[in-house]
Motif scaffolding. Sequence first.
Motif, PDB file in Angstrom:
ATOM      1  N   GLY A  53       0.820  -1.256  -0.001  1.00  0.00           N
ATOM      2  CA  GLY A  53       0.139  -0.052   0.138  1.00  0.00           C
ATOM      3  C   GLY A  53       0.787   1.208  -0.067  1.00  0.00           C
ATOM      4  N   LEU A  54       2.066   1.180  -0.483  1.00  0.00           N
ATOM      5  CA  LEU A  54       3.033   2.351  -0.387  1.00  0.00           C
ATOM      6  C   LEU A  54       2.907   3.200  -1.570  1.00  0.00           C
ATOM      7  CD1 LEU A  54       6.130   0.419   0.815  1.00  0.00           C
ATOM      8  CD2 LEU A  54       4.957   2.112   2.126  1.00  0.00           C
ATOM      9  N   ALA A  55       2.265   2.768  -2.648  1.00  0.00           N
ATOM     10  CA  ALA A  55       2.212   3.616  -3.777  1.00  0.00           C
ATOM     11  C   ALA A  55       1.245   5.108  -3.414  1.00  0.00           C
ATOM     12  CB  ALA A  55       1.656   2.840  -5.074  1.00  0.00           C
ATOM     13  N   THR A  56       0.128   4.721  -2.877  1.00  0.00           N
ATOM     14  CA  THR A  56      -0.935   5.590  -2.405  1.00  0.00           C
ATOM     15  C   THR A  56      -0.208   6.777  -1.428  1.00  0.00           C
ATOM     16  OG1 THR A  56      -2.669   4.212  -2.782  1.00  0.00           O
ATOM     17  CG2 THR A  56      -2.931   6.173  -1.508  1.00  0.00           C
ATOM     18  N   ILE A  57       0.601   6.056  -0.266  1.00  0.00           N
ATOM     19  CA  ILE A  57       1.356   6.994   0.476  1.00  0.00           C
ATOM     20  C   ILE A  57       2.214   7.970  -0.300  1.00  0.00           C
ATOM     21  CG2 ILE A  57       2.436   7.219   2.574  1.00  0.00           C
ATOM     22  CD1 ILE A  57       1.494   4.368   3.002  1.00  0.00           C
ATOM     23  N   ILE A  58       2.986   7.183  -1.127  1.00  0.00           N
ATOM     24  CA  ILE A  58       4.227   7.962  -1.767  1.00  0.00           C
ATOM     25  C   ILE A  58       3.468   9.181  -2.664  1.00  0.00           C
ATOM     26  CG2 ILE A  58       6.085   7.947  -3.402  1.00  0.00           C
ATOM     27  CD1 ILE A  58       6.464   5.118  -2.455  1.00  0.00           C
ATOM     28  N   LYS A  59       2.325   8.952  -3.251  1.00  0.00           N
ATOM     29  CA  LYS A  59       1.836   9.809  -4.314  1.00  0.00           C
ATOM     30  C   LYS A  59       1.168  11.055  -3.585  1.00  0.00           C
ATOM     31  CE  LYS A  59       0.952   6.659  -8.051  1.00  0.00           C
ATOM     32  NZ  LYS A  59      -0.256   5.771  -8.673  1.00  0.00           N
ATOM     33  N   SER A  60       0.847  10.677  -2.239  1.00  0.00           N
ATOM     34  CA  SER A  60       0.253  11.632  -1.536  1.00  0.00           C
ATOM     35  C   SER A  60       1.138  12.832  -0.785  1.00  0.00           C
ATOM     36  CB  SER A  60      -0.546  11.143  -0.228  1.00  0.00           C
ATOM     37  OG  SER A  60       0.358  10.472   0.647  1.00  0.00           O
ATOM     38  N   ILE A  61       2.329  12.744  -0.787  1.00  0.00           N
ATOM     39  CA  ILE A  61       3.431  13.772  -0.445  1.00  0.00           C
ATOM     40  C   ILE A  61       3.782  14.540  -1.382  1.00  0.00           C
ATOM     41  CG2 ILE A  61       5.587  13.714   0.572  1.00  0.00           C
ATOM     42  CD1 ILE A  61       5.203  10.678   1.712  1.00  0.00           C
ATOM     43  N   THR A  62       3.471  15.767  -1.147  1.00  0.00           N
ATOM     44  CA  THR A  62       3.531  17.117  -2.243  1.00  0.00           C
ATOM     45  C   THR A  62       4.480  18.127  -1.499  1.00  0.00           C
ATOM     46  OG1 THR A  62       1.220  17.824  -1.735  1.00  0.00           O
ATOM     47  CG2 THR A  62       1.401  15.958  -3.608  1.00  0.00           C
ATOM     48  N   ASP A  63       4.529  18.159  -0.189  1.00  0.00           N
ATOM     49  CA  ASP A  63       5.102  19.251   0.232  1.00  0.00           C
ATOM     50  C   ASP A  63       6.539  19.020   0.970  1.00  0.00           C
ATOM     51  OD1 ASP A  63       4.179  17.479   2.414  1.00  0.00           O
ATOM     52  OD2 ASP A  63       3.107  18.922   3.720  1.00  0.00           O
ATOM     53  N   LYS A  64       7.091  18.115   0.620  1.00  0.00           N
ATOM     54  CA  LYS A  64       8.457  17.701   1.264  1.00  0.00           C
ATOM     55  C   LYS A  64       9.073  16.943   0.305  1.00  0.00           C
ATOM     56  CE  LYS A  64       6.136  15.806   4.493  1.00  0.00           C
ATOM     57  NZ  LYS A  64       6.014  15.042   5.875  1.00  0.00           N
ATOM     58  N   PRO A  65      10.441  16.885   0.355  1.00  0.00           N
ATOM     59  CA  PRO A  65      11.382  16.243  -0.676  1.00  0.00           C
ATOM     60  C   PRO A  65      11.173  14.560  -0.406  1.00  0.00           C
ATOM     61  CG  PRO A  65      12.773  17.787   0.532  1.00  0.00           C
ATOM     62  CD  PRO A  65      11.469  17.581   1.330  1.00  0.00           C
ATOM     63  N   VAL A  66      10.991  14.158  -1.697  1.00  0.00           N
ATOM     64  CA  VAL A  66      11.108  12.448  -1.900  1.00  0.00           C
ATOM     65  C   VAL A  66      11.907  12.211  -2.727  1.00  0.00           C
ATOM     66  CG1 VAL A  66       9.351  10.611  -2.357  1.00  0.00           C
ATOM     67  CG2 VAL A  66       8.333  12.587  -1.728  1.00  0.00           C
ATOM     68  N   ILE A  67      12.885  11.453  -2.277  1.00  0.00           N
ATOM     69  CA  ILE A  67      14.535  11.308  -3.105  1.00  0.00           C
ATOM     70  C   ILE A  67      14.177   9.578  -3.403  1.00  0.00           C
ATOM     71  CG2 ILE A  67      16.768  11.247  -3.037  1.00  0.00           C
ATOM     72  CD1 ILE A  67      16.459  13.294  -0.787  1.00  0.00           C
ATOM     73  N   GLY A  68      14.358   9.628  -4.756  1.00  0.00           N
ATOM     74  CA  GLY A  68      14.523   8.166  -5.302  1.00  0.00           C
ATOM     75  C   GLY A  68      16.036   7.723  -5.606  1.00  0.00           C
ATOM     76  N   ILE A  69      16.475   6.755  -5.239  1.00  0.00           N
ATOM     77  CA  ILE A  69      18.023   6.489  -5.380  1.00  0.00           C
ATOM     78  C   ILE A  69      17.924   5.084  -6.197  1.00  0.00           C
ATOM     79  CG2 ILE A  69      20.105   5.713  -4.520  1.00  0.00           C
ATOM     80  CD1 ILE A  69      19.284   7.548  -2.112  1.00  0.00           C
ATOM     81  N   CYS A  70      18.558   5.320  -7.318  1.00  0.00           N
ATOM     82  CA  CYS A  70      18.763   4.029  -8.316  1.00  0.00           C
ATOM     83  C   CYS A  70      17.711   3.343  -8.772  1.00  0.00           C
ATOM     84  CB  CYS A  70      19.574   2.829  -7.867  1.00  0.00           C
ATOM     85  SG  CYS A  70      20.490   1.644  -8.703  1.00  0.00           S
ATOM     86  N   LEU A  71      17.059   2.455  -8.460  1.00  0.00           N
ATOM     87  CA  LEU A  71      15.672   1.830  -8.863  1.00  0.00           C
ATOM     88  C   LEU A  71      14.654   2.707  -8.452  1.00  0.00           C
ATOM     89  CD1 LEU A  71      13.894  -0.088 -10.414  1.00  0.00           C
ATOM     90  CD2 LEU A  71      14.213  -1.682  -8.466  1.00  0.00           C
ATOM     91  N   GLY A  72      14.821   3.215  -7.360  1.00  0.00           N
ATOM     92  CA  GLY A  72      14.059   4.185  -6.631  1.00  0.00           C
ATOM     93  C   GLY A  72      13.527   5.233  -7.539  1.00  0.00           C
ATOM     94  N   MET A  73      14.620   5.960  -8.006  1.00  0.00           N
ATOM     95  CA  MET A  73      14.311   7.067  -9.176  1.00  0.00           C
ATOM     96  C   MET A  73      13.395   6.361 -10.404  1.00  0.00           C
ATOM     97  SD  MET A  73      17.220   8.982 -11.446  1.00  0.00           S
ATOM     98  CE  MET A  73      16.837   9.020 -13.265  1.00  0.00           C
ATOM     99  N   GLN A  74      13.892   5.458 -10.838  1.00  0.00           N
ATOM    100  CA  GLN A  74      13.237   4.978 -12.140  1.00  0.00           C
ATOM    101  C   GLN A  74      11.605   4.599 -11.756  1.00  0.00           C
ATOM    102  OE1 GLN A  74      15.051   1.425 -13.829  1.00  0.00           O
ATOM    103  NE2 GLN A  74      17.128   2.827 -13.781  1.00  0.00           N
ATOM    104  N   LEU A  75      11.530   4.054 -10.649  1.00  0.00           N
ATOM    105  CA  LEU A  75       9.983   4.033  -9.903  1.00  0.00           C
ATOM    106  C   LEU A  75       9.199   5.029 -10.077  1.00  0.00           C
ATOM    107  CD1 LEU A  75      10.538   1.616  -7.091  1.00  0.00           C
ATOM    108  CD2 LEU A  75       9.858   1.008  -9.526  1.00  0.00           C
ATOM    109  N   PHE A  76       9.971   6.159  -9.962  1.00  0.00           N
ATOM    110  CA  PHE A  76       9.018   7.638 -10.188  1.00  0.00           C
ATOM    111  C   PHE A  76       8.414   7.763 -11.581  1.00  0.00           C
ATOM    112  CE2 PHE A  76      11.582  10.065  -6.780  1.00  0.00           C
ATOM    113  CZ  PHE A  76      10.973   9.547  -5.745  1.00  0.00           C
ATOM    114  N   TYR A  77       8.880   7.315 -12.485  1.00  0.00           N
ATOM    115  CA  TYR A  77       8.455   7.283 -13.887  1.00  0.00           C
ATOM    116  C   TYR A  77       7.167   6.808 -14.483  1.00  0.00           C
ATOM    117  CZ  TYR A  77      12.454  10.196 -14.797  1.00  0.00           C
ATOM    118  OH  TYR A  77      13.708  11.023 -14.923  1.00  0.00           O
TER     119      TYR A  77
END
Length: 198
Positions: free
Chosen positions: A60-84
């Motif tokens: 259930g993490l996708a909904t949580i991550i998408k809800s965060i709009t007021d602070k930095p969310v940093i994706g590293i390596c595969l984490g960056m690619q998941l933002f796309y």
Amino acid sequence: MIAIIDYGLGNVKNVQRAVQFLGYDAILTDQYKDIVNADTIILPGVGHFKDAMRAINDRGLATIIKSITDKPVIGICLGMQLFYHWSAEGDAEGLKLIPGNIVPIQSPYPVPHLGWNNLLSKNTSLLHDVYFVHAYQAEMSEHVIAYAAYGTDIPAIVQFKNYIGIQFHPEKSGETGLKILNQALKGGFQNDQIMAGN
């Protein structure tokens, strides 16, 4: 407090040690309360895009991550690619937080792109090498802050709204990697400037 999202894939302990070395409190978590109450969120990742998205969705993490709009969310390596939006690795949809897709690296050089490579940026005169391990890359776009040349241009740092992507491993990239990670933790790359030293 820095929340490092632990969804069962990735080098979470190494990232946590790097963040703590920089002087921050950091926890590994997949809990809603920890993530939304953190000052900054990190989404690390090593492995296969489709497997990672399945693990994120199952928790259930996708909904949580998408809800965060007021602070930095940093994706590293595969984490960056998941933002796309989508990845050719497993023909899978991503979190759709940064415009664009993830595609195979098309290079005359060996793939995966493995080892040290120089960062390039139009607004920074010199950046030291950083450490890459990946066979897929984001498409080049106006959201790219820095890139690496490897027979093709490979986005290395991207920023869109409050989402920051780092394709290389800052926790394995020495002093330069730590400086870039620290800048991301402080809110990102204003005016596309990377303060990594020279």
